[in-house]
Design a protein around this motif. Structure first.
Motif, mmCIF file in Angstrom:
data_model
loop_
_atom_site.group_PDB
_atom_site.id
_atom_site.type_symbol
_atom_site.label_atom_id
_atom_site.label_comp_id
_atom_site.label_asym_id
_atom_site.label_seq_id
_atom_site.Cartn_x
_atom_site.Cartn_y
_atom_site.Cartn_z
ATOM 1 N N SER A 75 0.557 -1.171 -0.013
ATOM 2 C CA SER A 75 -0.166 0.087 0.081
ATOM 3 C C SER A 75 0.890 1.216 0.017
ATOM 4 N N LEU A 76 0.482 2.211 -0.815
ATOM 5 C CA LEU A 76 1.221 3.387 -1.044
ATOM 6 C C LEU A 76 0.498 4.476 -0.584
ATOM 7 N N GLY A 77 -0.711 4.374 -0.241
ATOM 8 C CA GLY A 77 -1.667 5.209 0.728
ATOM 9 C C GLY A 77 -2.607 5.585 -0.201
ATOM 10 N N THR A 78 -3.457 6.589 0.421
ATOM 11 C CA THR A 78 -4.571 7.057 -0.617
ATOM 12 C C THR A 78 -4.413 8.664 -1.111
ATOM 13 N N THR A 79 -5.050 8.916 -2.120
ATOM 14 C CA THR A 79 -5.078 10.167 -2.919
ATOM 15 C C THR A 79 -6.347 10.594 -3.462
ATOM 16 N N ILE A 80 -6.498 11.578 -3.946
ATOM 17 C CA ILE A 80 -7.631 12.447 -4.334
ATOM 18 C C ILE A 80 -7.177 12.600 -5.808
ATOM 19 N N VAL A 81 -7.955 11.977 -6.747
ATOM 20 C CA VAL A 81 -7.936 11.848 -8.105
ATOM 21 C C VAL A 81 -8.822 12.787 -8.937
ATOM 22 N N SER A 82 -8.167 13.371 -9.909
ATOM 23 C CA SER A 82 -8.900 13.962 -10.891
ATOM 24 C C SER A 82 -8.812 13.164 -12.432
ATOM 25 N N LEU A 83 -9.427 13.617 -13.106
ATOM 26 C CA LEU A 83 -9.237 13.089 -14.451
ATOM 27 C C LEU A 83 -8.007 13.879 -15.222
ATOM 28 N N ASP A 85 -5.153 13.721 -18.617
ATOM 29 C CA ASP A 85 -5.441 13.774 -20.064
ATOM 30 C C ASP A 85 -6.459 12.700 -20.535
ATOM 31 N N PRO A 86 -7.387 13.125 -21.152
ATOM 32 C CA PRO A 86 -8.369 11.945 -21.761
ATOM 33 C C PRO A 86 -7.811 11.644 -23.045
ATOM 34 N N ALA A 87 -6.830 12.276 -23.533
ATOM 35 C CA ALA A 87 -6.344 11.895 -24.948
ATOM 36 C C ALA A 87 -5.248 10.887 -24.837
ATOM 37 N N ARG A 88 -4.869 10.772 -23.537
ATOM 38 C CA ARG A 88 -3.709 9.727 -23.374
ATOM 39 C C ARG A 88 -4.107 8.427 -23.086
ATOM 40 N N PRO A 89 -3.925 7.402 -24.037
ATOM 41 C CA PRO A 89 -4.441 6.092 -23.917
ATOM 42 C C PRO A 89 -3.855 5.180 -22.508
ATOM 43 N N GLY A 90 -4.359 4.380 -22.207
ATOM 44 C CA GLY A 90 -4.028 3.357 -21.501
ATOM 45 C C GLY A 90 -4.626 3.782 -19.684
ATOM 46 N N PHE A 91 -4.014 2.669 -18.944
ATOM 47 C CA PHE A 91 -4.508 2.612 -17.318
ATOM 48 C C PHE A 91 -3.300 3.157 -16.955
ATOM 49 N N TRP A 92 -3.395 4.511 -16.308
ATOM 50 C CA TRP A 92 -2.301 5.127 -15.790
ATOM 51 C C TRP A 92 -3.004 5.840 -14.476
ATOM 52 N N ILE A 93 -1.868 6.331 -13.550
ATOM 53 C CA ILE A 93 -2.240 7.140 -12.709
ATOM 54 C C ILE A 93 -0.920 7.950 -12.249
ATOM 55 N N GLU A 94 -0.960 9.340 -12.481
ATOM 56 C CA GLU A 94 0.243 10.209 -12.086
ATOM 57 C C GLU A 94 0.097 10.538 -10.779
ATOM 58 N N THR A 95 0.779 10.330 -10.143
ATOM 59 C CA THR A 95 0.851 10.486 -8.365
ATOM 60 C C THR A 95 2.277 10.704 -7.713
ATOM 61 N N PRO A 96 1.870 11.730 -6.855
ATOM 62 C CA PRO A 96 3.270 11.804 -5.950
ATOM 63 C C PRO A 96 3.694 10.838 -4.972
ATOM 64 N N LEU A 97 2.843 9.844 -5.012
ATOM 65 C CA LEU A 97 2.743 8.686 -4.058
ATOM 66 C C LEU A 97 4.048 7.854 -4.433
ATOM 67 N N VAL A 98 4.677 8.006 -5.689
ATOM 68 C CA VAL A 98 5.707 7.283 -6.184
ATOM 69 C C VAL A 98 6.857 8.086 -6.600
ATOM 70 N N SER A 99 8.232 7.542 -6.354
ATOM 71 C CA SER A 99 9.036 8.188 -6.938
ATOM 72 C C SER A 99 9.998 7.677 -8.071
ATOM 73 N N ALA A 100 9.366 6.749 -8.601
ATOM 74 C CA ALA A 100 9.799 6.107 -9.929
ATOM 75 C C ALA A 100 8.797 5.407 -10.586
ATOM 76 N N PRO A 125 4.032 17.114 -2.668
ATOM 77 C CA PRO A 125 4.060 16.468 -1.296
ATOM 78 C C PRO A 125 3.116 15.013 -1.726
ATOM 79 N N ALA A 126 3.292 14.037 -0.775
ATOM 80 C CA ALA A 126 2.425 12.932 -0.983
ATOM 81 C C ALA A 126 0.944 13.192 -0.529
ATOM 82 N N THR A 127 0.568 14.395 0.118
ATOM 83 C CA THR A 127 -0.737 14.687 0.266
ATOM 84 C C THR A 127 -1.295 15.531 -0.921
ATOM 85 N N ALA A 128 -0.491 15.806 -2.073
ATOM 86 C CA ALA A 128 -1.075 16.365 -3.336
ATOM 87 C C ALA A 128 -1.961 15.560 -4.062
ATOM 88 N N GLY A 129 -2.714 15.861 -4.897
ATOM 89 C CA GLY A 129 -3.668 15.261 -5.650
ATOM 90 C C GLY A 129 -2.927 14.399 -6.767
#
Length: 156
Positions: A75-83, A85-100, A125-129
């Motif tokens: 578990s890396l934690g919880t984060t608030i997500v928003s949509l 880039d809808p034109a970028r294909p695939g299953f992904w999350i851009e998050t400050p919870l990872v460094s690589a 910060p890890a608390t960012a969305g």
């Protein structure tokens, strides 16, 4: 100088690509190799306006992303997500919870649904969305216009 004089001079130039041995500095130039990658990336058409037009994933890709093996993940934690880039294909999350970059999973507790995702680091910060892909949001049932909390896991 007239336009005719400029056009007359154009006949002296060649639009052909020189052969490698014909390069004046003796350097080889990289050549595009379109068949080097065996990856199909389907981007939405420029005229896309609806969610279905922007989500270019196939049924098979959605089924693969939904098949989750929770063994060995962390578990890396919880984060608030928003949509994202809808034109970028695939299953992904851009998050400050990872460094690589890496592979992981998101869980939307409100629906109990999970999706395998590519974890993409962003500054903050890890608390960012975080920003999540349209296909991942649809798969787990996140409202596309909302800000909701998801759980993020690495590995698996």
């Amino acid at each position: 100088m007239s336009v005719f004089a400029l056009l007359a001079g154009c006949g002296q130039f060649s639009l052909e690509r020189p052969s490698p041995e014909g390069l004046s500095d003796g350097q080889m130039r990289p050549q595009a190799r379109p068949d080097a990658l065996d990856v199909t990336v389907r981007t939405p058409p420029p005229t896309a306006r609806t969610v279905e037009e922007f989500d270019t994933t196939t049924e098979e890709e959605r089924a693969a992303a939904a098949s989750v093996d929770v063994g060995g993940e962390r578990s890396l934690g919880t984060t608030i997500v928003s949509l994202g880039d809808p034109a970028r294909p695939g299953f992904w999350i851009e998050t400050p919870l990872v460094s690589a970059p890496g592979q992981g999973r998101v869980l939307y507790p409100a629906t109990g649904q999970s999706s395998q995702v590519e974890l993409i680091p962003i500054d903050g910060p890890a608390t960012a969305g975080s920003r999540m892909s349209l296909p991942a949001m649809r798969l787990v049932g996140v409202p596309l216009t909302g800000l909701v909390e998801v759980q993020v896991f690495s590995g698996g």
